[in-house]
Design an enzyme around this catalytic site. Structure first.
Site, short mmCIF file in Angstrom:
data_model
loop_
_atom_site.label_atom_id
_atom_site.label_comp_id
_atom_site.label_asym_id
_atom_site.label_seq_id
_atom_site.Cartn_x
_atom_site.Cartn_y
_atom_site.Cartn_z
CB CYS A 274 4.29 -5.18 -1.42
SG CYS A 274 4.46 -4.72 0.30
CB CYS B 155 2.37 -0.89 1.42
SG CYS B 155 3.84 -1.91 1.42
#
Lengths: 352, 77
Positions: free
Chosen positions: B10, B13
């Site tokens: 996502c 990250c």
């Protein structure tokens, strides 16, 4: 933070260490007080709209609500993320692994309110809980409660509508999470986890994590960062939510809303849930819509059901969960949670 | 030195990965920065919330997008 003790003299270090947050509070109060007169001035003086026209009403609602909700959101997020530095998923897991069904479900549902949770973390969290010996039903209670009883939405409801509605939302959300987890736990659905999950549950641990507790300066920094992240991410949802709210406020006749979502229409609750599930919005974006719905005569039960369906049962969330749950288990999950939301909607339409 | 960033991919990250690379640059050290997006490995390593960061195999933080300066602290020690 090694140099904290040495730099704690004088005013500038004080500001640097988070003291400016204290100075921001008076500025916040002034801005909040100025919102209403400013909105009136923009809508009726600057744009010369008539206060009795549909457009005038919609524009005034929008100009008033956008800064108001954004200011309130900033305050709520700051307080909430500060408090969240005291709760981590690791601590929650430790607490839950010691309890069985029943009390464990209740604890999981309550902790779901405050634990920081992002739907992209759902899978590691799910597996991590099961690995630590948290029962499947208790894990489900947590997975229902964490997104559905959203701490930011709860804070916004508290400041916009008062403690009764906020408590109602939290109380019913926790109850649904508790009951759903208890029921799903009874059904012994462990075999309906995807094969790779079973494998992950039995794989040996390579290293366990340990984290040092943060200092006060770090907690304040985390809260400031939370405000930047969350307000930075949800403001488009809020604008959209308030835009829809403003249209409802200015254009939708009271009689239509009362007919569709009023307490006397039997179909109002399922309708609210059906509209809510495919809609994906950030929790903070739903609150302004609910505000407008309630203002136009929608029943409280239907509005709560709508809100819970939007944030508690969202399609993206289900797509993520599908990676760990087989179709039957995910169907059971949706059915149980949706039934809970429907019951809550009917209950409050009936008693209020 | 080995720096691992855990996350399914996502936005958070990716940001942490970028910060980790930047921190290595700032420290001026030889270090390998890798992204781990395998859930099985995350489970074995005790990752509960993403994004998480490990330095030399030891998990340092979970569920937080650390800044480059915060990561730098661990690289210097």
């Amino acid at each position: 933070m090694v140099d904290d003790a040495n730099s704690a003299r004088g005013f500038f270090p004080f500001l640097k260490r988070g003291g400016w947050v204290g100075l921001a509070l008076p500025a916040w109060v002034l801005a909040y007080l100025a919102v209403h007169p400013l909105a009136q001035w923009v809508a009726f003086r600057l744009l010369r709209l008539s206060p009795t026209s549909h457009l005038g009403e919609a524009v005034a609602f929008f100009c008033y609500d956008v800064p108001k909700v954004l200011l309130l959101l900033t305050l709520v997020v700051f307080v909430v993320t500060f408090l969240q530095t005291f709760v981590s998923p690791a601590k929650v897991r430790k607490a839950l692994s010691r309890h069985h069904a029943g009390f464990g479900n209740a604890l999981a549902s309550l902790l779901g309110i405050v634990t920081p949770f992002c739907s992209c973390s759902a899978i590691p969290l799910f597996i991590g809980f099961l690995r630590a010996g948290v029962p499947l039903g208790v894990t489900f209670s947590f997975l229902v409660s964490a997104p559905m009883v959203n701490e930011v939405a709860l804070g916004l409801l508290l400041v916009l509508f008062g403690w009764k509605i906020a408590l109602l939302y939290a109380g019913t959300g926790v109850t649904i999470a508790f009951a759903s987890g208890l029921i799903l736990g009874r059904w012994k659905l462990e075999t309906h986890l995807e094969a790779w999950v079973q494998e992950a549950l039995n794989a040996p641990a390579l290293a366990e994590a340990e984290e040092a507790p943060p200092s006060l300066t770090q907690r304040i920094a985390a809260a400031v960062q939370g405000v930047k992240d969350i307000v930075g991410k949800v403001w488009p949802y809020i604008l959209a939510g308030i835009g829809v709210g403003a249209l409802i406020h200015g254009y939708v006749p009271q009689s239509l809303m009362a007919g569709l979502l009023g307490k006397h229409a039997w179909y109002s609750v399922p309708l609210a849930v059906l509209i809510g599930v495919p809609l994906y919005s950030n929790a903070a974006g739903v609150v302004p819509i609910v505000e407008a719905l309630l203002g136009k005569g929608a029943a409280l039960g239907s509005s709560l059901a709508f809100m819970m369906a939007v944030i508690g049962l969202s399609l993206p969330e289900l797509v993520i969960l599908r990676r760990v749950l087989k179709p039957r288990l995910i169907a059971a999950f949706v059915a149980v949670v949706a039934t809970g939301i429907l019951l809550v909607g009917y209950l409050f339409n009936a008693i209020l | 030195m080995l720096i691992e960033v855990f996350g399914p991919g996502c936005a958070k990250c990716e940001t942490l990965l970028k910060h980790a690379r930047h921190a290595v640059e700032l420290a001026g050290i030889e270090a390998q920065v890798v992204k781990v997006s395998d859930y099985l490995t995350m489970a074995q390593r005790g990752v509960l919330s993403t994004p998480a960061l490990a330095v030399n195999g030891q998990l340092k933080s979970q569920g937080k997008v650390l800044s480059s300066t915060e990561i730098l602290e661990w690289l210097k020690g």
